[in-house]
Design a protein around this motif. Structure first.
Motif, PDB file in Angstrom:
ATOM      1  N   PRO A  91       0.835  -1.274  -0.159  1.00 32.20           N
ATOM      2  CA  PRO A  91       0.137   0.160  -0.099  1.00 32.20           C
ATOM      3  C   PRO A  91       0.834   1.324   0.089  1.00 32.20           C
ATOM      4  CG  PRO A  91      -0.191  -1.379   2.194  1.00 32.20           C
ATOM      5  CD  PRO A  91       0.636  -1.938   1.322  1.00 32.20           C
ATOM      6  N   GLN A  92       2.177   1.146   0.363  1.00 33.29           N
ATOM      7  CA  GLN A  92       2.891   2.357   0.310  1.00 33.29           C
ATOM      8  C   GLN A  92       3.378   2.988  -1.093  1.00 33.29           C
ATOM      9  OE1 GLN A  92       3.203   0.966   3.671  1.00 33.29           O
ATOM     10  NE2 GLN A  92       2.247   3.271   3.868  1.00 33.29           N
ATOM     11  N   ASN A  93       4.054   1.984  -1.854  1.00 34.08           N
ATOM     12  CA  ASN A  93       4.380   2.171  -2.921  1.00 34.08           C
ATOM     13  C   ASN A  93       3.473   1.959  -4.036  1.00 34.08           C
ATOM     14  OD1 ASN A  93       4.867  -0.472  -3.476  1.00 34.08           O
ATOM     15  ND2 ASN A  93       7.143  -0.358  -3.454  1.00 34.08           N
ATOM     16  N   LYS A  94       2.476   1.175  -3.652  1.00 27.31           N
ATOM     17  CA  LYS A  94       1.025   0.765  -4.701  1.00 27.31           C
ATOM     18  C   LYS A  94       1.521  -0.046  -5.535  1.00 27.31           C
ATOM     19  CE  LYS A  94      -1.187   5.021  -3.721  1.00 27.31           C
ATOM     20  NZ  LYS A  94      -1.865   6.220  -4.382  1.00 27.31           N
ATOM     21  N   LYS A  95       2.634  -0.938  -5.451  1.00 25.04           N
ATOM     22  CA  LYS A  95       3.188  -1.915  -6.482  1.00 25.04           C
ATOM     23  C   LYS A  95       2.571  -3.485  -5.910  1.00 25.04           C
ATOM     24  CE  LYS A  95       7.370   0.702  -8.001  1.00 25.04           C
ATOM     25  NZ  LYS A  95       8.660   0.334  -8.002  1.00 25.04           N
ATOM     26  N   GLY A  96       2.253  -4.022  -7.038  1.00 28.41           N
ATOM     27  CA  GLY A  96       1.775  -5.448  -6.743  1.00 28.41           C
ATOM     28  C   GLY A  96       2.076  -6.545  -7.541  1.00 28.41           C
ATOM     29  N   VAL A  97       1.740  -7.715  -7.156  1.00 31.89           N
ATOM     30  CA  VAL A  97       1.870  -8.858  -8.202  1.00 31.89           C
ATOM     31  C   VAL A  97       0.600  -9.469  -8.153  1.00 31.89           C
ATOM     32  CG1 VAL A  97       3.059 -11.249  -8.802  1.00 31.89           C
ATOM     33  CG2 VAL A  97       4.195  -9.140  -7.439  1.00 31.89           C
ATOM     34  N   ALA A  98      -0.021  -9.727  -9.649  1.00 29.94           N
ATOM     35  CA  ALA A  98      -1.414 -10.504  -9.611  1.00 29.94           C
ATOM     36  C   ALA A  98      -1.008 -11.782 -10.710  1.00 29.94           C
ATOM     37  CB  ALA A  98      -2.092  -9.497 -10.431  1.00 29.94           C
ATOM     38  N   LEU A  99      -1.971 -12.656 -10.692  1.00 27.44           N
ATOM     39  CA  LEU A  99      -1.810 -13.939 -11.190  1.00 27.44           C
ATOM     40  C   LEU A  99      -3.316 -13.902 -12.123  1.00 27.44           C
ATOM     41  CD1 LEU A  99      -0.568 -16.707 -11.873  1.00 27.44           C
ATOM     42  CD2 LEU A  99      -1.585 -17.506  -9.735  1.00 27.44           C
ATOM     43  N   LEU A 100      -3.137 -14.124 -13.266  1.00 28.17           N
ATOM     44  CA  LEU A 100      -4.361 -14.261 -14.051  1.00 28.17           C
ATOM     45  C   LEU A 100      -4.984 -15.744 -13.833  1.00 28.17           C
ATOM     46  CD1 LEU A 100      -6.368 -13.277 -16.246  1.00 28.17           C
ATOM     47  CD2 LEU A 100      -4.696 -14.115 -17.958  1.00 28.17           C
ATOM     48  N   VAL A 101      -6.025 -16.106 -13.474  1.00 26.23           N
ATOM     49  CA  VAL A 101      -6.595 -17.237 -13.007  1.00 26.23           C
ATOM     50  C   VAL A 101      -7.719 -17.587 -14.026  1.00 26.23           C
ATOM     51  CG1 VAL A 101      -7.634 -18.616 -11.194  1.00 26.23           C
ATOM     52  CG2 VAL A 101      -5.602 -16.835 -10.533  1.00 26.23           C
ATOM     53  N   ASP A 102      -7.872 -18.976 -14.132  1.00 28.41           N
ATOM     54  CA  ASP A 102      -8.941 -19.419 -14.946  1.00 28.41           C
ATOM     55  C   ASP A 102     -10.208 -19.738 -14.016  1.00 28.41           C
ATOM     56  OD1 ASP A 102      -9.517 -21.498 -17.739  1.00 28.41           O
ATOM     57  OD2 ASP A 102     -10.559 -21.958 -15.922  1.00 28.41           O
ATOM     58  N   ARG A 103     -11.224 -19.251 -14.236  1.00 34.90           N
ATOM     59  CA  ARG A 103     -12.291 -19.501 -13.232  1.00 34.90           C
ATOM     60  C   ARG A 103     -12.838 -20.986 -13.123  1.00 34.90           C
ATOM     61  NH1 ARG A 103     -13.303 -14.914 -16.240  1.00 34.90           N
ATOM     62  NH2 ARG A 103     -13.987 -13.043 -15.071  1.00 34.90           N
TER      63      ARG A 103
END
Ligand SMILES: [Zn+2]
Length: 221
Positions: free
Chosen positions: A185-197
């Motif tokens: 939340p400080q630098n607003k950077k993140g990692v996300a993973l595309l997931v098959d529903r």
């Protein structure tokens, strides 16, 4: 609610019928209008489950991916006497909560400690700008589906779901279903993973994963 007890049978709302709430035992009446999703509504204004939110097509579509018996399962804490309705509780003891409306961080915590083993699925398509922003602020997913992102959006979507419980955000068919692996939340950077529903649903139905191993967006890198 989608289900209530009619003569002891878990039943969907039918026009002009009444039933009993499966959580509080109060009387509920069927609401089967043209412009509302058919549901049961409490007759008295007394609050039943204060965590319950009005359902949308989005909720129903997700719940329908799971067996009827697993939908709207009343959970009871014998110590505190608290009762809440889990949107889905799998046979393997994992609760899946489908959340569209904004809730306070304290409620997020309360619900996590009540359900213990749980997964959040958030409706990220509620605000179209969030879908577009997320799409613009991330890299293309790599071969394993991972993308890094920097959130410049005005909304607090990622700040709000800053928790160590697994969080998935559904940005709709066009923008995809993503697990928020990490978010700072400080630098607003993140990692996300595309997931098959479908794979997500299958893992929960078969009990092969509760997704807890990698924690949530606030877990340590
Ligand atoms: Zn009730």
């Amino acid at each position: 609610m989608r289900y209530a007890d009619v003569n002891g049978v878990k039943s969907e709302a039918q026009p002009k019928t009444r039933a009993l709430c499966r959580a509080c035992g109060g009387e509920v009446v069927a609401k089967c209008g043209k412009h509302v999703i058919w549901h049961w509504s409490h007759i008295s204004l007394a609050t039943c489950d204060r965590w319950w939110e009005t359902e949308t097509e989005w909720h129903r579509r997700w719940k329908d991916r799971f067996p009827k018996d697993w939908q709207e399962v009343v959970q009871y804490d014998a110590l505190t006497g608290e009762k809440h309705i889990a949107d889905v509780r799998t046979r393997h003891g994992v609760v899946v909560e489908f959340q569209r409306s904004t809730i306070e961080p304290s409620e997020v915590k309360d619900r996590e400690s009540f359900h213990q083993r749980m997964v959040w699925v958030i409706d990220g398509a509620k605000n179209e700008s969030d879908c577009v922003n997320f799409s613009n602020m991330r890299t293309r997913p790599d071969d394993n589906g991972f993308a890094v992102f920097q959130w410049y959006g005005r909304s607090k979507l990622f700040h709000r779901w800053h928790t160590t419980t697994p969080v998935f955000i559904d940005f709709g068919d066009q923008y995809g279903f993503w697990r928020v692996c990490r978010f700072d939340p400080q630098n607003k950077k993140g990692v996300a993973l595309l997931v098959d529903r479908s794979l997500f649903t299958a893992a929960l139905i078969e009990g092969t994963s509760d997704f807890s191993r990698n924690g949530g967006p606030a877990s340590a890198f």
